[in-house]
Design a protein around this motif. Structure first.
Motif, PDB file in Angstrom:
ATOM      1  N   MET A  29     -32.424   7.642 -51.848  1.00  0.00           N
ATOM      2  CA  MET A  29     -31.773   7.648 -50.665  1.00  0.00           C
ATOM      3  C   MET A  29     -30.689   6.576 -50.742  1.00  0.00           C
ATOM      4  SD  MET A  29     -33.918   6.407 -47.403  1.00  0.00           S
ATOM      5  CE  MET A  29     -35.075   5.020 -47.268  1.00  0.00           C
ATOM      6  N   PRO A  30     -29.863   5.890 -50.914  1.00  0.00           N
ATOM      7  CA  PRO A  30     -28.965   4.439 -50.488  1.00  0.00           C
ATOM      8  C   PRO A  30     -29.778   3.513 -50.077  1.00  0.00           C
ATOM      9  CG  PRO A  30     -27.605   6.228 -49.989  1.00  0.00           C
ATOM     10  CD  PRO A  30     -28.525   6.772 -50.052  1.00  0.00           C
ATOM     11  N   ASP A  31     -29.812   2.031 -50.129  1.00  0.00           N
ATOM     12  CA  ASP A  31     -30.371   1.538 -49.608  1.00  0.00           C
ATOM     13  C   ASP A  31     -29.856   0.201 -48.684  1.00  0.00           C
ATOM     14  OD1 ASP A  31     -29.723  -1.517 -50.024  1.00  0.00           O
ATOM     15  OD2 ASP A  31     -29.794  -0.792 -52.292  1.00  0.00           O
ATOM     16  N   PHE A  32     -31.241   0.240 -47.869  1.00  0.00           N
ATOM     17  CA  PHE A  32     -30.463  -0.318 -45.809  1.00  0.00           C
ATOM     18  C   PHE A  32     -29.410  -1.474 -46.645  1.00  0.00           C
ATOM     19  CE2 PHE A  32     -33.470  -3.637 -48.572  1.00  0.00           C
ATOM     20  CZ  PHE A  32     -32.973  -4.538 -47.946  1.00  0.00           C
ATOM     21  N   SER A  33     -29.110  -2.348 -47.293  1.00  0.00           N
ATOM     22  CA  SER A  33     -28.514  -2.577 -47.400  1.00  0.00           C
ATOM     23  C   SER A  33     -26.924  -2.476 -47.222  1.00  0.00           C
ATOM     24  CB  SER A  33     -28.318  -3.623 -48.383  1.00  0.00           C
ATOM     25  OG  SER A  33     -28.579  -2.994 -49.959  1.00  0.00           O
ATOM     26  N   PHE A  34     -26.888  -1.456 -47.642  1.00  0.00           N
ATOM     27  CA  PHE A  34     -25.049  -0.739 -47.390  1.00  0.00           C
ATOM     28  C   PHE A  34     -24.942  -0.548 -46.252  1.00  0.00           C
ATOM     29  CE2 PHE A  34     -25.766   1.506 -51.579  1.00  0.00           C
ATOM     30  CZ  PHE A  34     -24.866   1.361 -51.807  1.00  0.00           C
ATOM     31  N   TRP A  35     -25.788  -0.340 -44.925  1.00  0.00           N
ATOM     32  CA  TRP A  35     -25.412  -1.152 -43.681  1.00  0.00           C
ATOM     33  C   TRP A  35     -25.746  -2.555 -43.513  1.00  0.00           C
ATOM     34  CZ3 TRP A  35     -23.545   1.359 -39.681  1.00  0.00           C
ATOM     35  CH2 TRP A  35     -23.839   0.976 -38.775  1.00  0.00           C
ATOM     36  N   ALA A  36     -26.267  -3.667 -43.253  1.00  0.00           N
ATOM     37  CA  ALA A  36     -26.250  -4.357 -43.811  1.00  0.00           C
ATOM     38  C   ALA A  36     -27.598  -5.113 -44.318  1.00  0.00           C
ATOM     39  CB  ALA A  36     -25.953  -5.032 -42.299  1.00  0.00           C
ATOM     40  N   TRP A  37     -27.645  -6.600 -44.899  1.00  0.00           N
ATOM     41  CA  TRP A  37     -28.486  -6.716 -45.316  1.00  0.00           C
ATOM     42  C   TRP A  37     -28.834  -8.503 -44.269  1.00  0.00           C
ATOM     43  CZ3 TRP A  37     -30.136  -7.590 -51.223  1.00  0.00           C
ATOM     44  CH2 TRP A  37     -31.564  -7.820 -51.339  1.00  0.00           C
ATOM     45  N   ASP A  38     -30.193  -9.467 -43.893  1.00  0.00           N
ATOM     46  CA  ASP A  38     -29.984 -10.264 -43.571  1.00  0.00           C
ATOM     47  C   ASP A  38     -31.901 -10.648 -43.531  1.00  0.00           C
ATOM     48  OD1 ASP A  38     -29.792 -12.254 -41.415  1.00  0.00           O
ATOM     49  OD2 ASP A  38     -30.513 -11.168 -39.994  1.00  0.00           O
ATOM     50  N   ASN A  39     -31.589 -11.619 -44.096  1.00  0.00           N
ATOM     51  CA  ASN A  39     -32.745 -11.847 -44.793  1.00  0.00           C
ATOM     52  C   ASN A  39     -33.134 -13.465 -43.953  1.00  0.00           C
ATOM     53  OD1 ASN A  39     -32.352 -14.034 -46.712  1.00  0.00           O
ATOM     54  ND2 ASN A  39     -32.300 -12.126 -47.541  1.00  0.00           N
ATOM     55  N   PRO A  40     -34.440 -14.217 -43.555  1.00  0.00           N
ATOM     56  CA  PRO A  40     -34.554 -15.065 -43.126  1.00  0.00           C
ATOM     57  C   PRO A  40     -34.317 -16.607 -43.971  1.00  0.00           C
ATOM     58  CG  PRO A  40     -36.120 -14.101 -43.255  1.00  0.00           C
ATOM     59  CD  PRO A  40     -36.095 -13.719 -44.573  1.00  0.00           C
ATOM     60  N   THR A  41     -33.694 -16.169 -45.137  1.00  0.00           N
ATOM     61  CA  THR A  41     -32.904 -17.479 -45.988  1.00  0.00           C
ATOM     62  C   THR A  41     -31.364 -17.023 -46.411  1.00  0.00           C
ATOM     63  OG1 THR A  41     -33.210 -16.109 -48.013  1.00  0.00           O
ATOM     64  CG2 THR A  41     -35.024 -17.906 -47.012  1.00  0.00           C
ATOM     65  N   ASN A  42     -31.382 -15.813 -45.932  1.00  0.00           N
ATOM     66  CA  ASN A  42     -29.163 -15.798 -46.280  1.00  0.00           C
ATOM     67  C   ASN A  42     -29.492 -14.593 -46.057  1.00  0.00           C
ATOM     68  OD1 ASN A  42     -27.112 -15.632 -46.927  1.00  0.00           O
ATOM     69  ND2 ASN A  42     -27.927 -14.142 -49.532  1.00  0.00           N
ATOM     70  N   TYR A  43     -27.920 -14.439 -44.539  1.00  0.00           N
ATOM     71  CA  TYR A  43     -27.335 -13.522 -44.232  1.00  0.00           C
ATOM     72  C   TYR A  43     -26.138 -13.448 -44.970  1.00  0.00           C
ATOM     73  CZ  TYR A  43     -24.034 -10.919 -41.787  1.00  0.00           C
ATOM     74  OH  TYR A  43     -23.081  -9.926 -40.935  1.00  0.00           O
ATOM     75  N   ILE A  44     -26.361 -11.803 -45.529  1.00  0.00           N
ATOM     76  CA  ILE A  44     -25.264 -11.285 -46.405  1.00  0.00           C
ATOM     77  C   ILE A  44     -24.485 -10.525 -45.822  1.00  0.00           C
ATOM     78  CG2 ILE A  44     -25.219  -9.725 -48.787  1.00  0.00           C
ATOM     79  CD1 ILE A  44     -27.789 -10.645 -49.841  1.00  0.00           C
ATOM     80  N   GLY A  45     -24.801  -9.887 -44.925  1.00  0.00           N
ATOM     81  CA  GLY A  45     -23.801  -8.884 -43.962  1.00  0.00           C
ATOM     82  C   GLY A  45     -24.046  -7.122 -44.390  1.00  0.00           C
ATOM     83  N   PRO A  46     -22.850  -6.185 -43.827  1.00  0.00           N
ATOM     84  CA  PRO A  46     -22.494  -4.861 -44.593  1.00  0.00           C
ATOM     85  C   PRO A  46     -22.166  -5.312 -46.083  1.00  0.00           C
ATOM     86  CG  PRO A  46     -21.649  -5.453 -42.343  1.00  0.00           C
ATOM     87  CD  PRO A  46     -21.835  -6.700 -43.051  1.00  0.00           C
ATOM     88  N   TYR A  47     -22.100  -3.705 -46.862  1.00  0.00           N
ATOM     89  CA  TYR A  47     -22.409  -4.275 -47.905  1.00  0.00           C
ATOM     90  C   TYR A  47     -20.152  -4.148 -48.140  1.00  0.00           C
ATOM     91  CZ  TYR A  47     -21.169  -3.249 -53.266  1.00  0.00           C
ATOM     92  OH  TYR A  47     -20.849  -2.876 -54.648  1.00  0.00           O
ATOM     93  N   ASP A  48     -20.106  -3.416 -47.806  1.00  0.00           N
ATOM     94  CA  ASP A  48     -17.800  -2.953 -47.872  1.00  0.00           C
ATOM     95  C   ASP A  48     -17.935  -4.556 -46.973  1.00  0.00           C
ATOM     96  OD1 ASP A  48     -18.888  -2.693 -44.856  1.00  0.00           O
ATOM     97  OD2 ASP A  48     -16.847  -1.403 -44.988  1.00  0.00           O
ATOM     98  N   GLN A  49     -18.638  -4.947 -46.275  1.00  0.00           N
ATOM     99  CA  GLN A  49     -17.714  -6.817 -46.038  1.00  0.00           C
ATOM    100  C   GLN A  49     -18.257  -7.933 -47.402  1.00  0.00           C
ATOM    101  OE1 GLN A  49     -19.734  -8.991 -43.790  1.00  0.00           O
ATOM    102  NE2 GLN A  49     -17.694  -9.230 -41.846  1.00  0.00           N
ATOM    103  N   VAL A  50     -18.808  -7.510 -48.423  1.00  0.00           N
ATOM    104  CA  VAL A  50     -19.096  -8.330 -49.188  1.00  0.00           C
ATOM    105  C   VAL A  50     -18.020  -8.229 -50.240  1.00  0.00           C
ATOM    106  CG1 VAL A  50     -20.824  -9.499 -50.930  1.00  0.00           C
ATOM    107  CG2 VAL A  50     -21.537  -8.564 -48.593  1.00  0.00           C
ATOM    108  N   VAL A  51     -17.799  -6.689 -50.525  1.00  0.00           N
ATOM    109  CA  VAL A  51     -16.470  -6.762 -51.604  1.00  0.00           C
ATOM    110  C   VAL A  51     -15.411  -7.028 -51.209  1.00  0.00           C
ATOM    111  CG1 VAL A  51     -15.709  -4.718 -52.452  1.00  0.00           C
ATOM    112  CG2 VAL A  51     -18.240  -4.644 -52.055  1.00  0.00           C
ATOM    113  N   ASP A  52     -15.359  -7.169 -49.716  1.00  0.00           N
ATOM    114  CA  ASP A  52     -14.028  -7.456 -49.113  1.00  0.00           C
ATOM    115  C   ASP A  52     -13.837  -8.954 -49.531  1.00  0.00           C
ATOM    116  OD1 ASP A  52     -13.162  -5.506 -48.850  1.00  0.00           O
ATOM    117  OD2 ASP A  52     -13.603  -5.737 -46.134  1.00  0.00           O
ATOM    118  N   ARG A  53     -15.062 -10.044 -49.271  1.00  0.00           N
ATOM    119  CA  ARG A  53     -14.998 -11.221 -49.001  1.00  0.00           C
ATOM    120  C   ARG A  53     -14.634 -11.807 -50.833  1.00  0.00           C
ATOM    121  NH1 ARG A  53     -19.952 -12.478 -48.223  1.00  0.00           N
ATOM    122  NH2 ARG A  53     -19.276 -11.514 -46.173  1.00  0.00           N
TER     123      ARG A  53
END
Length: 463
Positions: free
Chosen positions: A224-248
């Motif tokens: 299955m697709p991994d969780f970070s397609f929805w969003a990724w947030d960990n204690p050291t780094n907020y990444i956000g939804p994958y498509d938002q990262v792509v836009d950036r």
């Protein structure tokens, strides 16, 4: 004299035993240091002492799937409608593509679903008892889809990281479901999924668990697709939804001729010491190498994801198992350089290492041929630019779009349902209540309630 000599022999034996014990202890300490150290340099001899374990096994998986990229299935076109083709960016965020459109748009993306179907058909299909035999460990959840709605039966999390990843998977499933106008007509299914890195962390490869990655021999699981397609947030780094990262990344990326003709990598060697230290040493003192370890505590050598895109070449190394960072690197208009991969994710079938559709550079797992592969591309940057463009066209602008993710989820539902031979009962006669809590309600629970959850014993129901 004889008596004195006899008394000396035990002392010498004891001294030798002490020396051996000290030497053995020193080796253990050295290996521990090599495995856990994040220093830039440790002696190569110590690197050789590090056990390979899961970090550098000799098996790997290489896909040659260029036909998947160039040969859509014309038979899938509906004869009563005009020919439809996927267009970026018109269709990239369309979560509601029809099944026929999905297959025309993303040939090759559903290879692992087809593999899972073949495997379970050969086993006679799946029934509820197959799920009941799975012990639900931390990082796992059981859920079912009934009349197009997602219900959570049980979820177990060891801490907030598990909880967030489980929420990410459930949210992605819900998003794919609600975009399907025919969802109420689909067959009901029940399933178990894991958010742990490795299958063996939670179960064995014969169980029909949905997972993020598998090895070639783990045939019972479903990708299955991994969780970070929805969003990724960990204690050291907020990444956000994958498509938002792509836009950036797209906004901040630089033209090809302004990129640094170097190979960049940032990471913690201790996450996979054998592999990652091999990369560090292969690039050490090379004019094309910008490979460094990071120190999260001090911020030393930390590089934002979008800043990686300022380099022509980006190295990718597996971590404890798969590495979810690959798709972020593939968002850059840069050449991905990866060792032969052991773990398979759902989109890896589209990786092409040679030929006109080449979209990354593959090197040996010990990076012994890194210089041999990189240096010609540093000299001939137009050849490197072609590989980078192929990567963007294949992944950023097609197979890693929100549309592709939603299509994959729905194809997974369909493929799984084709071998699901049980009915799904949404009602528990024993407890006189629903067997599962609707996703929408589960989402609103307090965090502690989500950590250890069983719908049949959940005290939040009306009494």
């Amino acid at each position: 004299m004889t008596a004195a000599y006899s008394m000396m022999r035990p002392r010498r034996g004891l001294s030798l035993l002490c020396i051996i014990a000290c030497l053995f202890y020193s080796i253990i300490v050295a290996i521990w240091y090599g495995v856990n150290s994040d220093r830039d340099y440790i002696h190569p001899l110590l690197t050789q002492l590090i056990p390979a374990g899961h970090c550098a096994c000799q098996t790997s998986t290489t896909f040659q799937c260029s036909t998947c990229l160039t040969c859509p299935e014309p038979a899938l076109q509906l004869p009563t409608t005009p020919t439809w083709n996927f267009e970026y960016p018109r269709d990239a965020r369309n979560d509601a593509l029809e099944q026929t459109q999905c297959k025309v748009a993303f040939p090759g993306l559903f290879e692992d679903v087809a593999r899972g179907k073949r495997h379970w058909r050969s086993q006679g299909g799946l029934v509820t008892e197959d799920l009941d035999a799975i012990q639900l460990r931390s990082g796992m959840a059981r859920a079912f889809i009934s009349q197009g709605n997602l219900h959570v039966v049980a979820a177990r999390s060891m801490g907030d990281d598990h909880r967030k990843k489980i929420l990410g998977v459930l949210s992605s499933i819900h998003r794919a479901l609600v975009a399907d106008r025919d969802r109420a007509d689909q067959r009901d299914i029940e399933f178990v999924f894991s958010v742990e890195d490795k299958v063996e962390d939670v179960t064995n490869s014969e169980r029909p668990v949905w997972v993020f990655a598998r090895t070639p021999t783990e045939e019972g699981v479903w990708l299955m697709p991994d969780f970070s397609f929805w969003a990724w947030d960990n204690p050291t780094n907020y990444i956000g939804p994958y498509d938002q990262v792509v836009d950036r990344i797209q906004r901040l990326d630089v033209p090809w001729n302004e990129k640094k003709p170097q190979l960049v990598w940032r990471g913690k060697p201790s996450f996979s010491p054998k592999l990652r230290r091999a990369l560090i040493e292969a690039a050490r003192d090379k004019p094309w190498g910008d490979v460094k370890q990071v120190q999260w505590s001090t911020g030393a050598n930390v590089l934002k994801m979008e800043d990686h895109c300022r380099y022509m070449f980006i190295a990718h190394v597996e971590g404890r198992s798969y590495s979810a960072s690959l798709k972020y690197r593939q968002a850059c208009n840069s050449v991905i350089v990866a060792h032969k991969l052991q773990y398979i994710q759902h989109h890896h079938y589209l990786l092409v290492s040679e030929g006109p559709q080449q979209n990354y550079v593959e090197v040996e797992r010990d990076f012994s041929d890194l210089a041999e592969k990189i240096e010609p591309l540093v000299e001939n940057t137009s050849a490197a630019a072609r590989i980078a463009r192929n990567s963007v066209k294949t992944f950023r602008e097609r197979y890693l779009t929100p549309a592709a993710e939603a299509c994959y989820w729905r194809q997974l539902f369909d493929g799984y349902s084709s071998v699901w031979n049980s009915t799904v009962n949404p009602w528990s006669i024993r407890h006189g209540r629903e067997r599962g809590l609707r996703y929408e309600s589960f989402l609103l629970l307090e965090s502690p309630q989500q950590l250890e959850f069983r719908a049949e014993t959940f005290s939040g129901y009306f009494s």
